[in-house]
Scaffold this active site. Structure first.
Site, PDB file in Angstrom:
ATOM      1  N   HIS A   8       5.020  -5.859  29.460  1.00 13.25           N
ATOM      2  CA  HIS A   8       6.333  -5.635  30.065  1.00 13.25           C
ATOM      3  C   HIS A   8       6.893  -6.907  30.694  1.00 13.25           C
ATOM      4  O   HIS A   8       6.174  -7.887  30.915  1.00 13.25           O
ATOM      5  CB  HIS A   8       6.229  -4.545  31.127  1.00 13.25           C
ATOM      6  N   GLU A  82      -1.165   1.098  32.423  1.00 14.34           N
ATOM      7  CA  GLU A  82      -2.078   0.081  32.923  1.00 14.34           C
ATOM      8  C   GLU A  82      -3.394   0.699  33.387  1.00 14.34           C
ATOM      9  O   GLU A  82      -3.463   1.883  33.738  1.00 14.34           O
ATOM     10  CB  GLU A  82      -1.427  -0.702  34.068  1.00 14.34           C
TER      11      GLU A  82
END
Length: 202
Positions: A8, A82
């Site tokens: 990201h 994550e």
């Protein structure tokens, strides 16, 4: 299948070097938005057939420009979020960061029963990521892009790519909107082709 794993764009927590893994998480900084906006140009030569993002806001914001440029809907999946920091959540000290990465890379080396303090085991983390990759492979897509997160991309790649090891990924932090390209399948395994857009050995 060609698998593009994309970290990201930059977040406020990245600037503070915080272990920020909880949902929904922060958005992107102005630079992060610029990084996301640049992705369609960076990937202009890739013919992407499916686009995924995690359940965290930062990956979805990063995927938006790609979605607009490609006309693809973003498939949201929790499995590519994550690595949960557990007891280390929102810590910014070097000791916590090292413990987080040491645990993750131990999983890549095969110690998947090890648990992140207060968080997941390697079996759980790699298993959920595997499940999303397997789902994408079953669609028959030739090229799949997944906007995910730095630690989990490095950990999964070291664990699943047959041509690189933990030492390789440990020496190569993935920058915001850095791209890792692999080819293969869940059945036959994976080979790393590009790291940050560069072929291996370069």
């Amino acid at each position: 299948m060609r698998l593009l794993l994309i970290r990201h764009g930059q977040t406020p927590s990245n600037l503070k070097r915080l272990l920020d893994s909880a949902a929904p998480g922060p958005g992107l900084t102005p630079l992060g938005l610029e990084q996301a906006a640049a992705l369609p140009g960076t990937l202009a030569d890739e013919r992407i057939d499916a686009l995924y993002a995690s359940t965290l806001v930062r990956t979805q914001l990063t995927a938006e420009p790609l979605s607009r440029a490609s006309g693809l809907d973003v498939v949201i999946r929790d499995g590519i979020r994550e690595i949960a920091a557990g007891d280390l959540e929102m810590r910014g000290d070097d000791e916590s960061a090292q413990k987080y990465l040491n645990t993750a890379f131990a999983w890549s080396s095969g110690d998947t029963a090890l648990r992140m303090p207060g968080g997941e085991t390697g079996e759980e983390t790699l298993g959920r990521f595997d499940a999303v990759v397997a789902e994408a492979a079953k669609t028959g897509a030739d090229t799949v892009a997944m906007v995910s997160h730095g630690a989990v991309i490095r950990t999964w790649t070291a664990a699943r790519a047959g041509n690189v090891d933990v030492a390789f990924v440990a020496a190569r932090p993935l920058p915001n909107t850095g791209i890792v390209a692999l080819t293969g399948s869940p059945e036959q395994g994976w080979d790393l082709q590009l790291w940050e857009g560069r072929p291996l050995g370069r």
